[in-house]
Scaffold this motif. Structure first.
Motif, PDB file in Angstrom:
ATOM      1  N   GLN A  18       1.657  -5.624  -3.594  1.00 29.02           N
ATOM      2  CA  GLN A  18       2.511  -6.196  -4.940  1.00 29.02           C
ATOM      3  C   GLN A  18       1.741  -5.987  -6.044  1.00 29.02           C
ATOM      4  O   GLN A  18       2.405  -6.099  -7.112  1.00 29.02           O
ATOM      5  CB  GLN A  18       2.312  -7.751  -4.545  1.00 29.02           C
ATOM      6  N   THR A  19       0.621  -5.407  -6.046  1.00 23.95           N
ATOM      7  CA  THR A  19      -0.100  -5.220  -7.443  1.00 23.95           C
ATOM      8  C   THR A  19      -0.460  -3.635  -7.083  1.00 23.95           C
ATOM      9  O   THR A  19      -0.480  -3.211  -6.073  1.00 23.95           O
ATOM     10  CB  THR A  19      -1.405  -5.925  -7.452  1.00 23.95           C
ATOM     11  N   GLU A  20      -0.707  -3.047  -8.250  1.00 19.90           N
ATOM     12  CA  GLU A  20      -1.200  -1.789  -8.290  1.00 19.90           C
ATOM     13  C   GLU A  20      -2.569  -1.584  -7.553  1.00 19.90           C
ATOM     14  O   GLU A  20      -3.311  -2.446  -7.756  1.00 19.90           O
ATOM     15  CB  GLU A  20      -1.301  -1.081  -9.881  1.00 19.90           C
ATOM     16  N   LEU A  21      -2.517  -0.515  -6.738  1.00 18.55           N
ATOM     17  CA  LEU A  21      -3.907  -0.701  -5.932  1.00 18.55           C
ATOM     18  C   LEU A  21      -4.604   0.702  -6.602  1.00 18.55           C
ATOM     19  O   LEU A  21      -4.467   1.905  -6.976  1.00 18.55           O
ATOM     20  CB  LEU A  21      -3.672   0.094  -4.814  1.00 18.55           C
ATOM     21  N   HIS A  22      -6.219   0.050  -7.057  1.00 19.88           N
ATOM     22  CA  HIS A  22      -7.051   1.087  -7.657  1.00 19.88           C
ATOM     23  C   HIS A  22      -7.509   1.505  -6.468  1.00 19.88           C
ATOM     24  O   HIS A  22      -7.463   1.152  -5.337  1.00 19.88           O
ATOM     25  CB  HIS A  22      -7.799   0.380  -8.656  1.00 19.88           C
ATOM     26  N   ASP A  23      -8.393   2.757  -6.718  1.00 18.53           N
ATOM     27  CA  ASP A  23      -8.937   3.554  -5.709  1.00 18.53           C
ATOM     28  C   ASP A  23      -9.675   2.907  -4.833  1.00 18.53           C
ATOM     29  O   ASP A  23      -9.764   2.888  -3.601  1.00 18.53           O
ATOM     30  CB  ASP A  23      -9.699   4.721  -6.491  1.00 18.53           C
ATOM     31  N   GLU A  24     -10.527   2.094  -5.349  1.00 12.93           N
ATOM     32  CA  GLU A  24     -11.300   1.280  -4.466  1.00 12.93           C
ATOM     33  C   GLU A  24     -10.723   0.369  -3.626  1.00 12.93           C
ATOM     34  O   GLU A  24     -10.917   0.132  -2.257  1.00 12.93           O
ATOM     35  CB  GLU A  24     -12.642   0.371  -5.275  1.00 12.93           C
ATOM     36  N   LEU A  25      -9.995  -0.426  -3.816  1.00 12.50           N
ATOM     37  CA  LEU A  25      -9.100  -1.294  -3.300  1.00 12.50           C
ATOM     38  C   LEU A  25      -8.479  -0.756  -2.257  1.00 12.50           C
ATOM     39  O   LEU A  25      -8.400  -0.835  -1.164  1.00 12.50           O
ATOM     40  CB  LEU A  25      -8.411  -2.087  -4.283  1.00 12.50           C
ATOM     41  N   ALA A  26      -7.771   0.681  -2.367  1.00  6.88           N
ATOM     42  CA  ALA A  26      -7.012   1.261  -1.566  1.00  6.88           C
ATOM     43  C   ALA A  26      -7.758   1.799  -0.395  1.00  6.88           C
ATOM     44  O   ALA A  26      -7.471   1.580   0.825  1.00  6.88           O
ATOM     45  CB  ALA A  26      -6.515   2.578  -2.345  1.00  6.88           C
ATOM     46  N   LEU A  27      -8.999   1.923  -0.647  1.00  8.62           N
ATOM     47  CA  LEU A  27      -9.970   2.326   0.383  1.00  8.62           C
ATOM     48  C   LEU A  27     -10.336   1.225   1.443  1.00  8.62           C
ATOM     49  O   LEU A  27     -10.304   1.605   2.438  1.00  8.62           O
ATOM     50  CB  LEU A  27     -11.374   3.152  -0.274  1.00  8.62           C
ATOM     51  N   ARG A  28     -10.680   0.227   0.553  1.00  9.78           N
ATOM     52  CA  ARG A  28     -10.919  -1.079   1.315  1.00  9.78           C
ATOM     53  C   ARG A  28      -9.647  -1.463   2.345  1.00  9.78           C
ATOM     54  O   ARG A  28      -9.971  -1.689   3.275  1.00  9.78           O
ATOM     55  CB  ARG A  28     -11.278  -2.170   0.584  1.00  9.78           C
ATOM     56  N   PHE A  29      -8.547  -1.344   1.645  1.00 10.32           N
ATOM     57  CA  PHE A  29      -7.277  -1.842   2.617  1.00 10.32           C
ATOM     58  C   PHE A  29      -7.196  -0.890   3.447  1.00 10.32           C
ATOM     59  O   PHE A  29      -7.114  -1.312   4.907  1.00 10.32           O
ATOM     60  CB  PHE A  29      -6.199  -1.433   1.500  1.00 10.32           C
TER      61      PHE A  29
END
Lengths: 125, 287
Positions: A18-29
């Protein structure tokens, strides 16, 4: 903090970004998703990106990697709800995301995973 | 404006007004004033208006300004005359040549009228007629530019209908020459229609496309890829044998794209794809 709820329905994991994924969050995801798929015997993953207006080359790469990883873990990933503008941008960037399964919406995604009716009894099929 | 010049202007203006009837008579057969309906009275009124505007222009010293009030008052008339010619395919310079023919008769009349005809007065008259021609040319150019713009817009509207062939099956028949702008619009409207109508299959029909070069092929491939990323299958149909040959010679790789020869084949494929089976009722004649 888990910013992205991973909803388990039967043996399908549903993620709606639902929110824009910044790079770090994307990797954690990516990491959390892989763990969950391995631990909970997930058969299919649906990633809904219909709320995303921007998908950059990095996130495109992450989505592609998630699909490849889950495939190794014997689960299929379907990316659903990509907006036209996002699709055009990715094509212009030269990312055709080969091998990535896509569908118009969550419903079509479930159908593509071969699920016509959700089995929520908890028994693995 | 000097006293001398004002005097000359007044002289030329009075000549024009006095000889209005003769000038009209020499102009009325010119193709420039032909409004297409053969109304002679109207032609005479038009000629009269031009003569009076010329007289006004030399009188006020505006003989070399095509934007001045006297020439401006003729805009409506010129738009009609020049606009009509442009729409019938005459170029702006052809219209200007015809407007230039107005000069001859007036100058001849001026010379034959006798009396004292100074160089300055003659120059004034010729200037005014030349400016008239510039004004006509300006209008002819702007009308043709407008016409082209209008046609381009119409073409863009025409070019990209998205047709729903079946629930879940869309088709875009592409016609004519595909340039970047048109391909872009076709791509965007197709992708938007896929979302709106939840289409699972989209058919790009290029039966009407006269030429496929690498750029056009690139656009087609991009559309197919984008549709695929959104979760829809995109089929290209209507590739004519000649175009197929060209594409192969150009080295365009359509390996990953589903292609069909005709729209009918593409529709049959699409129906199968979304789970329909196309069969003829028993006893029906046909293939």
């Amino acid at each position: 903090m888990n910013a992205l709820p991973l909803l388990r329905i039967g043996d399908v994991l549903l993620v709606s970004i639902q929110t824009e994924l910044h790079d770090e969050l994307a990797l954690r995801f990516q990491r959390e998703l892989a763990e969950k798929v391995a631990d909970e015997h997930i058969r299919g993953v649906i990633i809904d990106i219909s709320a995303l207006e921007i998908v950059d080359s990095f996130l495109g790469r992450v989505l592609h990697d998630i699909a490849a990883t889950t495939s190794v873990l014997a689960a299929r990933t379907v990316v659903v709800g990509m907006r036209p503008a996002v699709a055009i941008t990715l094509v212009e960037l030269g990312l055709s995301l080969h091998g990535l399964r896509t569908a118009l919406n969550v419903e079509a995604g479930l159908r593509q995973l071969g699920i016509r009716r959700l089995d929520v009894s908890g028994e693995a099929r | 404006m000097g006293e001398q010049q004002r005097h000359s202007g007044a002289e030329v203006a009075s000549f024009l007004l006095e000889r209005e009837a003769e000038i009209i008579d020499s102009w009325r057969r010119l193709p420039f004033f032909d409004s297409g309906d053969g109304d002679q009275a109207q032609v005479e009124r038009d000629c009269g208006a031009v003569v009076r505007a010329l007289a006004e222009a030399v009188r006020t010293g505006d003989e070399d300004d095509p934007a001045a009030a006297p020439f401006n008052s003729l805009r409506g008339l010129f738009m009609e005359l020049a606009g009509r010619r442009t729409r019938f395919g005459d170029s702006a310079s052809e219209v200007a040549v015809e407007a230039g023919r107005l000069k001859g008769p007036v100058v001849r009349l001026w010379k034959s009228a006798g009396g004292h005809r100074g160089v300055e007065q003659t120059a004034l008259l010729v200037d005014a007629l030349g400016t008239l021609r510039v004004a006509v040319m300006e209008i002819a150019v702007s009308t043709s530019a407008e016409l082209i713009q209008q046609q381009q817009e119409q073409l863009l509207e025409l070019s990209t209908p998205v047709i729903s062939l079946w629930r879940g099956i869309l088709a875009v028949p592409l016609i004519g020459t595909l340039d970047s702008a048109r391909s872009q619009i076709a791509m965007e409207s197709l992708l938007q229609a896929i979302v709106d109508q939840r289409a699972e299959v989209a058919i790009l029909d290029i039966t009407g496309v006269s030429m496929v070069d690498t750029m056009v092929a690139q656009h087609l491939l991009k559309t197919v890829m984008a549709a695929r990323m959104m979760g829809a299958e995109c089929i290209i149909s209507g590739i004519r044998p000649q175009i197929a040959q060209t594409m192969v010679q150009l080295g365009i790789d359509l390996e990953e794209v589903t292609t069909r020869a005709g729209l009918a084949d593409a529709l049959a494929f699409a129906l199968t794809k979304i789970g329909y089976q196309v069969t003829a009722p028993t006893g029906a004649i046909g293939r």
